[in-house]
Write a protein that holds these residues in place. Structure first.
Motif, PDB file in Angstrom:
ATOM      1  N   LEU A   2      30.409  91.132  32.884  1.00 21.94           N
ATOM      2  CA  LEU A   2      30.330  90.240  33.796  1.00 21.94           C
ATOM      3  C   LEU A   2      29.907  91.215  35.261  1.00 21.94           C
ATOM      4  N   MET A   3      30.790  91.977  34.289  1.00 22.00           N
ATOM      5  CA  MET A   3      30.774  93.404  36.428  1.00 22.00           C
ATOM      6  C   MET A   3      28.947  94.140  36.549  1.00 22.00           C
ATOM      7  N   ARG A  54      23.078  92.141  40.991  1.00 22.54           N
ATOM      8  CA  ARG A  54      23.031  90.317  41.363  1.00 22.54           C
ATOM      9  C   ARG A  54      23.222  90.950  43.295  1.00 22.54           C
ATOM     10  N   LYS A  55      24.174  92.067  43.442  1.00 22.78           N
ATOM     11  CA  LYS A  55      24.416  92.473  44.446  1.00 22.78           C
ATOM     12  C   LYS A  55      23.205  93.462  45.033  1.00 22.78           C
ATOM     13  N   GLY A  78      19.561  85.668  36.910  1.00 24.39           N
ATOM     14  CA  GLY A  78      20.505  85.793  37.002  1.00 24.39           C
ATOM     15  C   GLY A  78      21.540  85.456  35.869  1.00 24.39           C
ATOM     16  N   ASP A  95      27.469  91.574  38.024  1.00 20.66           N
ATOM     17  CA  ASP A  95      27.406  91.003  39.510  1.00 20.66           C
ATOM     18  C   ASP A  95      27.013  92.400  39.865  1.00 20.66           C
ATOM     19  N   PHE A  96      27.872  93.548  40.270  1.00 22.17           N
ATOM     20  CA  PHE A  96      26.361  94.616  40.872  1.00 22.17           C
ATOM     21  C   PHE A  96      25.578  94.548  41.217  1.00 22.17           C
ATOM     22  N   ALA A 151      33.370  91.330  29.842  1.00 26.93           N
ATOM     23  CA  ALA A 151      33.980  91.309  30.737  1.00 26.93           C
ATOM     24  C   ALA A 151      33.261  92.755  31.602  1.00 26.93           C
ATOM     25  N   TRP A 211      33.247 100.099  34.298  1.00 24.60           N
ATOM     26  CA  TRP A 211      34.239 100.432  35.782  1.00 24.60           C
ATOM     27  C   TRP A 211      33.526 101.656  36.530  1.00 24.60           C
ATOM     28  N   ASP A 221      23.827 103.378  47.367  1.00 28.62           N
ATOM     29  CA  ASP A 221      24.852 103.379  49.420  1.00 28.62           C
ATOM     30  C   ASP A 221      23.906 104.839  49.708  1.00 28.62           C
ATOM     31  N   LYS A 243      26.177 102.187  42.389  1.00 26.05           N
ATOM     32  CA  LYS A 243      27.103 101.932  44.224  1.00 26.05           C
ATOM     33  C   LYS A 243      26.626 102.684  44.777  1.00 26.05           C
TER      34      LYS A 243
END
Lengths: 321, 321
Positions: A156-157, A163-164, A240, A160-161, A153, A97, A108, A104
């Motif tokens: 999954l994170m 995918r985005k 994906g 998703d990070f 877990a 996490w 950004d 990220k």
């Protein structure tokens, strides 16, 4: 020059992997940084940083240099994660996490141009029984250990990070890595290596389970190969689904022992003492036995074809003669 | 007297569930507390606490009274979780982490005697395509939305904290709940309710997808029923797989519309305007269409047998005439 960050770089697979990318020049002239709690002596002469990956500030510092490739291999092992529940979740899940959020932030801040490849060593511990004879690529993840739940877990994170768009991640569900060099660790699976490694070194080994136990193996060399292959993979091919079951070799303990006999003779086999351990038998009874990892094979991941090859890798790379 | 805590108690399902357990006296004379960001007017006269579930201190305060049953229904919806990535992970995943750790602290402080039932509303969004025609109980969770990834991560945590004994949890992968009363929300699935609800109220409704789209539905009454059934379930029957696919009804939008015609006539159907929305079509195209939820059916979970029944529930419970 590519910047490479190996988290857990002081561990067995981290060291194997660092050796591989240095010797094979996998990334060309690369700036390689290893991070871990501690390092073995020697350590390949690479930049090494010690620290605690469960500290939220660690990831922020480590990724400030915007590494191109991040290998997240750091975790505490299954046995320890069962015994030290909070430590397990902190080290094995929250660290991911923190890492993903730190990456990220860099993504950004770069206006979206920084998107590092992240390769995460997950585990077949994400699965829990009852199992089919061979676990297919669409079988559910229902872990029955904290270690497995933490790895799942993280998958999954990371997915998703990815995918985005802030990272480009792949999770590798490593088979049990065998034959591990060095000393036994706290993993309940440690004996799978011990019953081969100790006899090859003339030392007695304890077998805590029946020799009918079937399990899923790959060598440390294959593990390093999986990780570098994942680093180079065209992730569009994953559609994906970024967590992969990997190739390995399924065999019983009896077949392991027969391969040991072929490699080192009856004298080596005689060093294995069967001392049943109910706790280990109970855990191992819940573990996956065999897989049908079609996707990974189609994506070019490879491993040993039999247990003789797995022993040969140990003799070639790690046995001191 | 049983202590009941409903997180997300101000939401549609939370309110339905609170009504149900009050009216049906499900837990006998119970001390019921609702928690949410905000509450609708009226609110059943129950104790209501407002706050932010993504604040780590919130869970600690809420569970200090050691509730016997905790219903974790609070989340932001799929559309919002896609748009507000960080908020989604904070509200939909980290809140579960804080809750479970707060409950574990109470468990430990009680000398292990406190072990509350936790019922968590997960979602079929934990699945991602490609799918089989009917999704079975052993199909992998590979979510393709942040909402789905967050729900799946919560399932893993709840399962592992349960396995270790500090809570006794069940995760319910709710079908799309339809017909939702009230106003459309930010969920991309909102139109499945809108095309029934608005015409029944004499209002025009937008259908943003083709009427061949197939999806998986259950009524708000079924949702409340799933949750109370899970509260009473013998969790030993789950064999360590604590996330359940639930019964529902699979039908196309065309079948929904035919059921509307039977319930309210052509005049109602004429209020549906087809205005294709590429973004919604793309998302819905990725969603599950049908399930074979054998385990949940064997465990006694029930839902509607056809879409006429689903409409009848809305007319019975929510249509103001």
């Amino acid at each position: 020059m590519q910047k490479i960050l190996i988290l857990g770089g002081g561990g067995m697979i981290g060291q194997k992997m660092a050796q591989k990318i240095v010797h094979e020049n996998t990334f060309g002239a690369a700036d390689i940084t290893l991070f871990d709690r501690a390092f073995p002596s020697g350590n390949l002469g690479l930049t090494s940083i010690t620290g605690n990956i469960a500290d939220p500030a660690t990831a922020t510092k480590l990724v400030a240099s915007k590494p191109d490739y991040i290998f997240q291999l750091a975790s505490i092992v299954s046995g320890q994660a069962e015994q030290e529940f909070e430590l397990g979740w902190d080290v094995n899940m929250m660290s991911m996490w923190y890492l993903l959020n730190a990456l990220k932030d860099q993504h950004d801040a770069s206006g979206g141009t920084y998107r590092p490849r992240v390769v995460f060593t997950s585990s077949i511990a994400v699965f829990g029984g009852p199992y089919p004879d061979k676990i297919g690529d669409e079988f559910l993840s229902a872990p029955q250990t904290s270690y497995g739940a933490q790895k799942a877990a993280c998958e999954l994170m990371l997915s998703d990070f990815s995918r985005k768009g802030s990272v480009d991640g792949v999770s590798l569900r490593l088979p049990t890595i065998c034959v591990r060099p060095g000393e036994a660790n706290k993993a309940a699976s440690s004996f799978f290596s011990g019953i081969i490694r100790e006899p090859l070194n003339g030392v007695e080994a304890i077998l805590p389970v029946q020799d009918t136990v079937r399990h899923w193996h790959a060598s440390p060399r294959s593990a390093a190969g999986f990780i570098t292959h994942a680093a180079m993979l065209d992730t569009d091919l994953l559609d994906g689904r970024r967590a992969l079951n990997l190739p390995g070799y399924s065999c019983t303990v009896e077949e392991q022992i027969e391969a040991l006999r072929r490699a080192a003779g009856q004298r080596a086999v005689d060093l294995i003492k069967h001392v049943p351990d109910e706790a280990i038998m109970a855990m191992v009874g819940e573990w996956p036995r065999d897989f049908d990892p079609q996707r990974a094979i189609e994506l070019g991941f490879t491993s040993e074809a039999n247990f003789d090859e797995i022993i040969a890798v140990y003799i070639d790379e790690d046995l001191e003669r």
